[in-house]
Design an enzyme around this catalytic site. Structure first.
Site, PDB file in Angstrom:
ATOM      1  N   GLY A  45       0.836  -1.194   0.000  1.00  0.00           N
ATOM      2  CA  GLY A  45       0.000   0.000   0.000  1.00  0.00           C
ATOM      3  C   GLY A  45       0.869   1.242   0.000  1.00  0.00           C
ATOM      4  CD  GLN A  50       3.271   5.689   2.828  1.00  0.00           C
ATOM      5  OE1 GLN A  50       2.266   5.161   2.367  1.00  0.00           O
ATOM      6  NE2 GLN A  50       4.277   4.993   3.347  1.00  0.00           N
ATOM      7  CB  CYS A  98       5.376   2.034   7.487  1.00  0.00           C
ATOM      8  SG  CYS A  98       4.776   3.499   6.623  1.00  0.00           S
ATOM      9  CG  LEU A  99       6.713   1.103   1.458  1.00  0.00           C
ATOM     10  CD1 LEU A  99       6.084   1.420   0.109  1.00  0.00           C
ATOM     11  CD2 LEU A  99       7.833   0.085   1.319  1.00  0.00           C
ATOM     12  CG  HIS A 140      -0.369   0.703   7.528  1.00  0.00           C
ATOM     13  ND1 HIS A 140       0.567   0.340   8.471  1.00  0.00           N
ATOM     14  CD2 HIS A 140       0.297   1.429   6.598  1.00  0.00           C
ATOM     15  CE1 HIS A 140       1.747   0.822   8.112  1.00  0.00           C
ATOM     16  NE2 HIS A 140       1.601   1.480   6.972  1.00  0.00           N
ATOM     17  CD  GLU A 141      -0.779   2.071   2.952  1.00  0.00           C
ATOM     18  OE1 GLU A 141      -0.414   3.249   2.748  1.00  0.00           O
ATOM     19  OE2 GLU A 141       0.039   1.175   3.224  1.00  0.00           O
ATOM     20  CG  HIS A 144       0.368   6.768   5.734  1.00  0.00           C
ATOM     21  ND1 HIS A 144       1.485   7.186   6.419  1.00  0.00           N
ATOM     22  CD2 HIS A 144       0.570   5.451   5.481  1.00  0.00           C
ATOM     23  CE1 HIS A 144       2.323   6.180   6.574  1.00  0.00           C
ATOM     24  NE2 HIS A 144       1.792   5.108   6.019  1.00  0.00           N
TER      25      HIS A 144
END
Length: 185
Positions: A45, A50, A98-99, A140-141, A144
């Site tokens: 994701g 991000q 997480c990225l 999670h996404e 953000h």
């Protein structure tokens, strides 16, 4: 085009993202770039904050998990102006990464059922109840989009234990195989 992923400490990651209108410039190209960036970084994701954009756009690709979870075969979706309306079900603890937090993985408790509203890439409105792993990924996404990160859901003790790793990220020391944008001193 592969874009740099913004790492912990970038102010855009703590902003509440704005809804967009159907005439948002180059939206299809942005979505394509987000998928390419996420796939290159081997994520499942990616939210627009991000990549430095404070807008409510998320891409998810669960096809990469389809060997273990066949129900996600060919699952690639776009969520625009997404908002979680309700979190329910059983609280389940699972490790997340997480990225934007390379090298950090922690166990996070989340409800396994959510009700969400969003627009798809064709600007068609959806109001759905989602369960299981997809509900976790969406939480999670979508966090953000509200200026939150998964580390906001861990205990103060666990946060203290990863303080050194977070400090390294703030100093621009992100070790990963994809392009990142770190905080400039």
């Amino acid at each position: 085009m592969i874009l740099p992923i913004y790492v912990y400490g970038q102010p855009v990651l703590r902003k509440v993202a704005e809804d967009i209108t159907p005439d948002y410039p180059n939206l299809k190209e942005l979505i394509d770039n987000m998928f390419e960036t996420m796939d290159n970084a081997e994520g499942v994701g990616l939210a627009a904050p991000q990549i430095g954009l404070p807008i409510r756009v998320v891409v998810v690709n669960l096809d990469v998990l389809s060997d273990d979870m066949p129900e996600y075969k060919d699952f690639r979706k776009v969520y625009i102006n997404a908002h979680i309306l309700d979190v329910a079900g059983e609280e389940v603890s699972m490790e997340e990464g997480c990225l934007s937090l390379p090298g950090i993985h922690e166990s996070v408790r989340r409800g396994d059922k959510i009700r969400v509203k969003y627009l798809d890439e064709n600007m068609v409105a959806h109001d759905e109840v989602v369960e299981g792993y997809l509900a976790r990924v969406m939480q999670h996404e979508f966090d953000h989009l509200d200026g939150k990160m998964f580390i906001d859901h861990i205990s103060p003790l666990r946060k203290q234990m990863i303080k050194g790793k977070l400090g390294s990220l703030l100093k621009g020391k992100a070790h990963c195989s994809y392009k990142v944008k770190v905080v400039k001193k």
